[in-house]
Design a protein around this motif. Structure first.
Motif, mmCIF file in Angstrom:
data_model
loop_
_atom_site.group_PDB
_atom_site.id
_atom_site.type_symbol
_atom_site.label_atom_id
_atom_site.label_comp_id
_atom_site.label_asym_id
_atom_site.label_seq_id
_atom_site.Cartn_x
_atom_site.Cartn_y
_atom_site.Cartn_z
ATOM 1 N N SER A 32 32.750 40.419 31.861
ATOM 2 C CA SER A 32 32.765 39.185 32.505
ATOM 3 C C SER A 32 31.747 38.571 31.293
ATOM 4 O O SER A 32 31.528 37.573 31.199
ATOM 5 C CB SER A 32 31.953 39.525 33.840
ATOM 6 N N LEU A 33 31.026 39.098 30.555
ATOM 7 C CA LEU A 33 29.595 38.445 29.547
ATOM 8 C C LEU A 33 31.057 37.771 28.410
ATOM 9 O O LEU A 33 31.333 37.039 27.794
ATOM 10 C CB LEU A 33 29.343 39.351 28.900
ATOM 11 N N VAL A 34 32.032 38.879 27.882
ATOM 12 C CA VAL A 34 32.818 39.063 27.388
ATOM 13 C C VAL A 34 33.817 37.799 27.231
ATOM 14 O O VAL A 34 34.529 36.301 27.189
ATOM 15 C CB VAL A 34 33.918 39.918 27.020
ATOM 16 N N ALA A 82 44.317 40.764 21.918
ATOM 17 C CA ALA A 82 45.293 41.667 22.990
ATOM 18 C C ALA A 82 44.101 41.249 24.143
ATOM 19 O O ALA A 82 44.024 41.703 25.377
ATOM 20 C CB ALA A 82 45.984 42.419 23.121
ATOM 21 N N ARG A 83 42.815 42.439 23.427
ATOM 22 C CA ARG A 83 41.544 42.794 24.258
ATOM 23 C C ARG A 83 41.405 41.345 24.584
ATOM 24 O O ARG A 83 40.560 41.402 25.991
ATOM 25 C CB ARG A 83 40.941 43.471 23.420
ATOM 26 N N ILE A 84 41.254 40.095 24.372
ATOM 27 C CA ILE A 84 39.883 39.386 24.274
ATOM 28 C C ILE A 84 41.175 38.695 25.678
ATOM 29 O O ILE A 84 40.077 38.163 26.201
ATOM 30 C CB ILE A 84 39.392 38.130 23.339
ATOM 31 N N LYS A 85 42.365 38.538 25.150
ATOM 32 C CA LYS A 85 43.158 37.327 26.102
ATOM 33 C C LYS A 85 43.966 38.631 27.085
ATOM 34 O O LYS A 85 43.737 37.841 28.559
ATOM 35 C CB LYS A 85 44.337 37.877 25.936
ATOM 36 N N ASN A 86 43.670 39.927 27.480
ATOM 37 C CA ASN A 86 44.089 40.492 28.777
ATOM 38 C C ASN A 86 41.877 39.797 29.943
ATOM 39 O O ASN A 86 42.628 40.263 30.914
ATOM 40 C CB ASN A 86 43.231 41.765 28.528
ATOM 41 N N VAL A 87 41.170 40.111 28.928
ATOM 42 C CA VAL A 87 39.827 39.499 29.910
ATOM 43 C C VAL A 87 39.999 38.118 30.166
ATOM 44 O O VAL A 87 39.249 37.572 31.756
ATOM 45 C CB VAL A 87 38.617 39.760 29.140
ATOM 46 N N LEU A 88 40.142 37.407 29.127
ATOM 47 C CA LEU A 88 40.468 35.816 30.241
ATOM 48 C C LEU A 88 41.219 35.532 31.411
ATOM 49 O O LEU A 88 41.538 34.645 31.655
ATOM 50 C CB LEU A 88 40.653 35.239 28.652
ATOM 51 N N ASP A 89 43.082 36.207 30.830
ATOM 52 C CA ASP A 89 44.149 36.194 31.922
ATOM 53 C C ASP A 89 42.908 37.387 33.219
ATOM 54 O O ASP A 89 43.930 37.167 34.171
ATOM 55 C CB ASP A 89 45.010 36.895 31.437
ATOM 56 N N ASP A 90 41.930 38.055 33.437
ATOM 57 C CA ASP A 90 41.602 38.865 34.225
ATOM 58 C C ASP A 90 41.083 38.028 35.505
ATOM 59 O O ASP A 90 39.542 37.180 35.227
ATOM 60 C CB ASP A 90 40.416 39.964 33.621
ATOM 61 N N SER A 91 41.730 37.023 36.494
ATOM 62 C CA SER A 91 41.273 36.806 37.233
ATOM 63 C C SER A 91 40.004 36.979 37.809
ATOM 64 O O SER A 91 39.095 36.071 39.435
ATOM 65 C CB SER A 91 42.256 35.978 38.408
ATOM 66 N N LEU A 121 37.815 38.435 37.008
ATOM 67 C CA LEU A 121 36.257 38.773 36.793
ATOM 68 C C LEU A 121 35.663 37.353 36.406
ATOM 69 O O LEU A 121 35.897 35.994 36.582
ATOM 70 C CB LEU A 121 36.665 38.973 35.156
ATOM 71 N N THR A 122 34.272 37.002 36.692
ATOM 72 C CA THR A 122 33.544 36.098 37.035
ATOM 73 C C THR A 122 32.445 36.273 35.231
ATOM 74 O O THR A 122 32.324 36.688 35.381
ATOM 75 C CB THR A 122 33.237 35.971 38.275
ATOM 76 N N PRO A 123 33.398 35.119 34.879
ATOM 77 C CA PRO A 123 32.485 34.739 34.011
ATOM 78 C C PRO A 123 30.652 34.063 34.099
ATOM 79 O O PRO A 123 30.348 33.841 34.383
ATOM 80 C CB PRO A 123 33.262 33.267 33.349
ATOM 81 N N LEU A 124 30.065 35.346 33.379
ATOM 82 C CA LEU A 124 28.474 34.914 33.280
ATOM 83 C C LEU A 124 27.982 34.083 32.207
ATOM 84 O O LEU A 124 28.313 33.635 31.306
ATOM 85 C CB LEU A 124 28.080 36.312 32.463
ATOM 86 N N PRO A 125 27.036 33.760 32.698
ATOM 87 C CA PRO A 125 26.793 32.504 32.100
ATOM 88 C C PRO A 125 25.276 32.993 30.527
ATOM 89 O O PRO A 125 25.454 33.840 30.910
ATOM 90 C CB PRO A 125 25.777 31.238 32.510
#
Length: 805
Positions: A372-374, A398-407, A409-413
């Motif tokens: 979520s931090l990432v 690929a790792r970062i895109k996997n995180v961005l595509d993970d619906s 996950l709520t991004p942390l501020p």
């Protein structure tokens, strides 16, 4: 001196050797070994895991951004294939690695670097052979060229008979890592006899003794890199002992340290003994540990040392404080700031990917939180989106895109608050909409690091450099050719003599340390009082500098500024990189200043200034400040001998205090308001009661902000400032809260106090909590705190909470 080849002779010789060596060294089909099933062979399982780690998984080669990146990989490999020309002393004409008589150490370093680079090029070709969608996938010509190259380098230079020359790193880390990667990727195509020779070469340059003691070049990130070599050597050569050694040799990296290289309890990370390196060597260590944990997970050699939790804890204790919207702060990147190919964003993105990988070996809660931090960092990087980073490898991408595509996950501020790192003389401050970092130097932490011809003019980065960024503005401030074009004597926040310094002044590898102890401060985790007793690099300059990090501002004070260099001394309020166009409006006390270049002025009696798109500056009581709008040019090669020679041009707006030539007791005071509008800047300047400067002398510096209930003082010597009385040097910050309590934060930045008495002349009813370092606490019409031995607290803040009468 390099052998003189004519181009015609070189190409002719290369062509002959390419044909002859290529024909002789291409392995016959009957010699190609077949790998056993990973299920039956633990070494094959490790090689399969490592292939996935370096090639990536879970992405489509026909989807962007991977399709373009794979195409680029293929094009690069094709270029290397076409230009490879095995010859005596080189594998490529532009990468001669052998010289019988190098004239200088620099030449010897260069030759060893080209040797390691030759292996890296072969690794690129091997990846293009194994990856899908490169246009060279499965190409026998490409595979055979890589095999030819491996054999040529082994015969020529990287073998168990060769004496090491030049840079140790090339022989023990750079070359063997790339060599072993290729051996894993092409394992089935390499004859056993050849693998044995390659392993023997690795054993020669990286013997078990390389990790026998945790000293020298075998600490921190370097130790992790050496363990990677040993583990892969074991996987390629089927040696359980090598893999076990690699696993066990990681253990000294895990515990927190109290000196030298490694992670500290306060979140500091040091490499090369004196250099804060979270964002460079720390990145390497984090990435290397993540890969080794993943490689060995589930095998007979899994890393089970319970102290590895220290590394997991450090994700948020050590790395996260220096990550801001995708970038990693330059204050902890050492000499890497002088490398033009990787700015603060491009250095930050691999750390994001490493955190994702490390999370796979952490607890489920840690893994989810880190992802979520990432996601938050990556989404907010508008200046340089990670998925567009051309230097980010496919696996990291690929790792970062996997995180961005993970619906899910709520991004942390971004977090809100202050972090002080006394063990590496650094601080970070975060408020809604902006962040700042501060770099200082003391007898343990170097002014700056130069070495290998890098970071030649970073002289004053430890002289109180104050970096700051906005969340939606100025994120490219230090990314856009800042380091080769900025005036190195006018770094933001610093006080410096204009005395001319030679490139690399002070010595290589962080050798030069100021003879000062008072560097540090006190913080409650939200605000802070930070100070630096400054002595200039190769200079007689002395100054006392303080920063009070508050809610919407940083209050900056300087006093006792003296120098006998025969040169002008300046304190740079700010030096903003305005990019190639540089049309940001600049206003002083409501009067717009010209956009023409160059423009300079002495601003007499200025009470405030504002730079459009950046923020505001307030000068309490008015001040005489100099301003300059100019176009500056430079080359990366000016600050890094291996950098580009292309001429760069950027426009700057600089504000500074001119203390004159050889000042005897100069001072300054200003507020920095990141992101403030012109109206808010003017309003702050007009509110004369908002800030009270209680002291700004060579003995003490302190401020009070009544609306925040705050009083903060850096006592360079004991004395009385406002309501605070200290009998010895210390840093103090007192905050009165709306619930009738107050927090008293005290530290011993000098790490020398065996006793300290602090009195706050304010009526206090009781002490709610106090640390063990407080031996006596008396309340009543004043609060009297007696501290015992603080020398072992390492400059950490001691917090006392009281209830007011």
């Amino acid at each position: 001196m390099t052998t003189a080849w004519s181009r015609r002779t070189f190409l002719a010789t290369s062509a002959v050797l390419t044909a002859a060596v290529g024909a002789a060294l291409t392995p016959p089909a009957s010699a190609t070994p077949l790998s056993p099933s990973p299920a039956a062979d633990p070494y094959a399982a490790l090689r399969a895991t490592w292939s996935r780690l370096i090639l990536g998984e879970g992405f489509s080669p026909t989807a962007e951004p991977f399709r373009s990146r794979l195409t680029d990989l293929g094009a690069k490999a094709r270029g290397l294939l076409e230009t490879m020309a095995p010859a005596d002393g080189s594998l490529w004409p532009d990468a001669v690695f052998a010289d019988p008589d190098p004239d200088t150490d620099a030449e010897s370093f260069a030759f060893s670097g080209r040797m390691a680079d030759s292996f890296t090029r072969l690794n690129t070709m091997a990846q293009a052979y194994r990856q899908q969608g490169t246009g060279l996938t499965g190409s026998t010509a490409l595979r055979d060229a890589v095999l030819t190259g491996l054999e040529h380098l082994n015969t020529q230079v990287y073998n168990d008979r060769q004496t090491r020359y030049g840079n140790w790193y090339s022989w023990q880390i750079g070359a063997p890592q790339a060599l072993l990667d290729v051996c894993v990727l092409l394992y089935d195509a390499i004859a056993p006899e050849r693998l044995a020779r390659y392993c023997a070469a690795v054993d020669h340059f990286v013997p078990d003794s390389a990790v026998a003691s945790y000293t020298g070049t075998s600490t921190g990130a370097n130790r992790v890199d050496l363990c990677r070599v040993l583990a892969l050597r074991g996987a390629v050569g089927a040696s359980a002992a090598k893999i076990a050694l690699a696993r066990d040799a990681l253990s000294p990296v895990f515990p927190l340290v109290s000196k030298g290289d490694g992670l500290y309890a306060d979140g500091s990370f040091i490499q090369h003994t004196t250099v804060p390196y979270t964002g460079s060597y720390g990145s390497v260590m984090l990435g290397g540990l993540g890969m080794l944990f993943a490689l060995l997970k589930g095998s007979d050699w899994e890393v089970t040392d319970p102290k590895r939790q220290v590394v997991f804890d450090a994700v948020e204790n050590a790395w996260a404080p220096f990550l801001f919207n995708g970038l990693v702060m330059d204050a902890v990147a050492g000499r890497a700031i002088s490398r033009g190919e990787a700015d603060d964003h491009r250095r930050g993105h691999p750390i994001l990917a490493s955190i994702v990988l490390l999370g796979q070996g952490a607890s489920a809660a840690e893994n989810t939180r880190w992802r979520s931090l990432v996601k938050g960092w990556a989404q907010r990087d508008y200046y340089s989106p990670p998925l567009s980073n051309p230097s980010l490898g496919l696996t990291a991408l690929a790792r970062i895109k996997n995180v961005l595509d993970d619906s899910a996950l709520t991004p942390l501020p971004e977090p809100d608050g202050h972090r002080l790192f006394p063990d590496m003389a650094r601080a970070t401050h975060r408020r809604p909409g902006w962040a700042a970092s501060l770099s200082m130097a003391d007898r343990r932490i170097t002014y700056y690091e130069t070495g290998n011809g890098e970071n030649l003019r970073g002289w004053h980065t430890g002289s109180g450099m104050l970096y700051w960024w906005g969340d939606t503005f100025a994120n490219g401030q230090y990314s856009d050719a800042f380091w080769p074009t900025v005036d190195p004597y006018r770094l933001p926040g610093t006080t410096a003599s204009r005395k001319a310094l030679a490139n690399g002044a002070g010595g290589d590898w962080g050798a030069s340390l100021p003879d000062v102890n008072w560097v540090g401060g006190a913080t409650d985790g939200k605000r802070a009082a930070v100070g630096q007793y400054l002595r200039g690099l190769s200079s007689t300059l002395m100054a006392k500098k303080s920063w009070f990090f508050l809610d919407d501002t940083v209050v900056c004070l300087g006093a006792g500024i003296q120098c006998r260099d025969g040169a002008i001394v300046e304190t740079t309020v700010d030096n903003r990189n305005l990019g190639p166009t540089g049309n940001a409006p600049f206003t002083v006390d409501g009067s717009a200043k010209p956009l023409t270049l160059p423009w300079s002025a002495t601003l007499t009696g200025a009470s405030w200034a504002h730079l459009g798109g950046h923020g505001g500056y307030v000068f309490p009581g008015g001040a005489t400040v100099k301003a300059l709008r100019e176009n500056r040019t430079g080359r990366w090669r000016d600050i890094n001998t291996g950098g580009s020679a292309d001429q760069l041009s950027r426009k700057y707006l600089t504000l500074w205090f001119d203390h004159g030539r050889d000042p005897s007791d100069a001072s300054y005071a200003y507020q920095l308001l990141p992101g403030a509008t012109e109206q808010r800047t003017a309003a702050r300047a007009a509110d004369s009661g908002w800030l009270r400067v209680l002291a700004n002398s060579d003995d003490q510096q302190g401020v009070a902000v009544p609306s925040l209930g705050l009083t903060a003082v850096n006592f360079w010597f004991g004395g009385t400032v406002g309501p605070l009385v200290a009998d010895a040097p210390c840093s103090v910050m007192v905050t009165e809260h709306g619930d009738g309590t107050a927090t008293v934060c005290v530290s011993d930045p000098m790490r020398k106090r065996t006793s300290l008495t602090l009195t706050w002349n304010r009526t206090v009813a009781s002490v709610v909590s106090k640390p063990a370092t407080v031996t006596s606490a008396t309340t009543g019409t004043s609060l009297r705190l007696v501290f015992g031995d603080l020398s072992a607290t390492r400059g950490a803040t001691q917090t006392v909470k009281v209830r007011l009468a």
